[in-house]
Design a protein around this motif. Structure first.
Motif, mmCIF file in Angstrom:
data_model
loop_
_atom_site.group_PDB
_atom_site.id
_atom_site.type_symbol
_atom_site.label_atom_id
_atom_site.label_comp_id
_atom_site.label_asym_id
_atom_site.label_seq_id
_atom_site.Cartn_x
_atom_site.Cartn_y
_atom_site.Cartn_z
ATOM 1 N N MET A 1 -19.141 -1.677 -36.265
ATOM 2 C CA MET A 1 -19.641 -0.383 -36.753
ATOM 3 C C MET A 1 -20.888 -0.573 -37.619
ATOM 4 N N ILE A 2 -20.844 -1.570 -38.508
ATOM 5 C CA ILE A 2 -22.001 -1.858 -39.371
ATOM 6 C C ILE A 2 -23.210 -2.216 -38.509
ATOM 7 N N ALA A 3 -23.011 -3.096 -37.537
ATOM 8 C CA ALA A 3 -24.105 -3.514 -36.654
ATOM 9 C C ALA A 3 -24.671 -2.306 -35.901
ATOM 10 N N GLN A 4 -23.790 -1.409 -35.453
ATOM 11 C CA GLN A 4 -24.219 -0.219 -34.716
ATOM 12 C C GLN A 4 -25.031 0.723 -35.605
ATOM 13 N N PHE A 5 -24.540 0.967 -36.828
ATOM 14 C CA PHE A 5 -25.276 1.824 -37.775
ATOM 15 C C PHE A 5 -26.680 1.265 -38.009
ATOM 16 N N ILE A 6 -26.765 -0.047 -38.197
ATOM 17 C CA ILE A 6 -28.064 -0.681 -38.480
ATOM 18 C C ILE A 6 -28.966 -0.625 -37.251
ATOM 19 N N GLU A 7 -28.379 -0.789 -36.079
ATOM 20 C CA GLU A 7 -29.169 -0.708 -34.843
ATOM 21 C C GLU A 7 -29.760 0.696 -34.669
ATOM 22 N N ASP A 8 -28.986 1.704 -35.062
ATOM 23 C CA ASP A 8 -29.412 3.099 -34.878
ATOM 24 C C ASP A 8 -30.208 3.670 -36.049
ATOM 25 N N GLU A 9 -30.343 2.889 -37.134
ATOM 26 C CA GLU A 9 -31.006 3.429 -38.321
ATOM 27 C C GLU A 9 -32.491 3.676 -38.074
ATOM 28 N N GLU A 10 -33.050 4.528 -38.922
ATOM 29 C CA GLU A 10 -34.490 4.774 -38.893
ATOM 30 C C GLU A 10 -35.163 3.556 -39.521
ATOM 31 N N LYS A 11 -36.035 2.906 -38.765
ATOM 32 C CA LYS A 11 -36.608 1.632 -39.216
ATOM 33 C C LYS A 11 -37.472 1.764 -40.476
ATOM 34 N N LYS A 12 -38.040 2.944 -40.702
ATOM 35 C CA LYS A 12 -38.846 3.138 -41.909
ATOM 36 C C LYS A 12 -37.953 3.348 -43.143
ATOM 37 N N LYS A 13 -36.721 3.801 -42.911
ATOM 38 C CA LYS A 13 -35.784 4.031 -44.019
ATOM 39 C C LYS A 13 -34.418 3.431 -43.681
ATOM 40 N N ASP B 1 -26.635 -1.059 -48.391
ATOM 41 C CA ASP B 1 -25.217 -1.387 -48.246
ATOM 42 C C ASP B 1 -24.361 -0.230 -48.754
ATOM 43 N N GLU B 2 -24.826 0.438 -49.812
ATOM 44 C CA GLU B 2 -24.124 1.594 -50.359
ATOM 45 C C GLU B 2 -24.048 2.723 -49.326
ATOM 46 N N ALA B 3 -25.178 2.978 -48.658
ATOM 47 C CA ALA B 3 -25.216 4.032 -47.630
ATOM 48 C C ALA B 3 -24.302 3.667 -46.459
ATOM 49 N N LEU B 4 -24.292 2.399 -46.078
ATOM 50 C CA LEU B 4 -23.408 1.955 -44.996
ATOM 51 C C LEU B 4 -21.947 2.147 -45.387
ATOM 52 N N SER B 5 -21.632 1.853 -46.647
ATOM 53 C CA SER B 5 -20.275 2.046 -47.148
ATOM 54 C C SER B 5 -19.867 3.516 -47.036
ATOM 55 N N LYS B 6 -20.797 4.419 -47.381
ATOM 56 C CA LYS B 6 -20.522 5.864 -47.298
ATOM 57 C C LYS B 6 -20.373 6.321 -45.845
ATOM 58 N N LEU B 7 -21.204 5.792 -44.955
ATOM 59 C CA LEU B 7 -21.094 6.129 -43.529
ATOM 60 C C LEU B 7 -19.736 5.690 -42.975
ATOM 61 N N LEU B 8 -19.296 4.510 -43.390
ATOM 62 C CA LEU B 8 -17.997 4.009 -42.936
ATOM 63 C C LEU B 8 -16.860 4.877 -43.482
ATOM 64 N N LYS B 9 -17.023 5.352 -44.737
ATOM 65 C CA LYS B 9 -15.998 6.237 -45.315
ATOM 66 C C LYS B 9 -15.872 7.513 -44.484
ATOM 67 N N LEU B 10 -17.018 8.026 -44.000
ATOM 68 C CA LEU B 10 -16.995 9.222 -43.150
ATOM 69 C C LEU B 10 -16.241 8.958 -41.846
ATOM 70 N N ARG C 1 -19.012 -1.511 -51.187
ATOM 71 C CA ARG C 1 -20.381 -1.913 -50.885
ATOM 72 C C ARG C 1 -20.489 -3.436 -50.794
ATOM 73 N N ARG C 2 -19.804 -4.131 -51.694
ATOM 74 C CA ARG C 2 -19.860 -5.604 -51.699
ATOM 75 C C ARG C 2 -19.306 -6.187 -50.409
ATOM 76 N N THR C 3 -18.272 -5.555 -49.877
ATOM 77 C CA THR C 3 -17.685 -6.019 -48.615
ATOM 78 C C THR C 3 -18.656 -5.765 -47.462
ATOM 79 N N VAL C 4 -19.324 -4.602 -47.499
ATOM 80 C CA VAL C 4 -20.345 -4.289 -46.487
ATOM 81 C C VAL C 4 -21.420 -5.380 -46.523
#
Length: 68
Positions: free
Chosen positions: A12-24, A28-37, A44-47
């Motif tokens: 899931m983390i790899a997928q979020f990063i693959e799909d992220e906007e490259k300019k923004k 890790d905090e945002a990824l943690s929140k996306l995973l919570k959703l 965040r530290r685990t992410v």
């Protein structure tokens, strides 16, 4: 409470990063929140740890300022 495997979370983390906007790229905090959703409660530290295991650089190194 359903448990999500480490491998599933890493995917899931790899997928979020693959799909992220490259300019923004996501922090890790945002990824943690996306995973919570997605129903995955993860610190965040685990992410950050999983991201490093996946050989994915931190936000500052993934950021693309311009396309050459």
């Amino acid at each position: 409470k359903k448990e999500t495997s480490k491998n599933a979370i890493k995917t899931m983390i790899a997928q979020f990063i693959e799909d992220e906007e490259k300019k923004k790229p996501y922090t890790d905090e945002a990824l943690s929140k996306l995973l919570k959703l997605q129903g995955v409660d993860i610190a965040r530290r685990t992410v950050a740890k999983y991201r490093e295991v996946l050989d994915i650089p931190p936000t500052s190194q993934r950021k693309v300022n311009q396309v050459f």
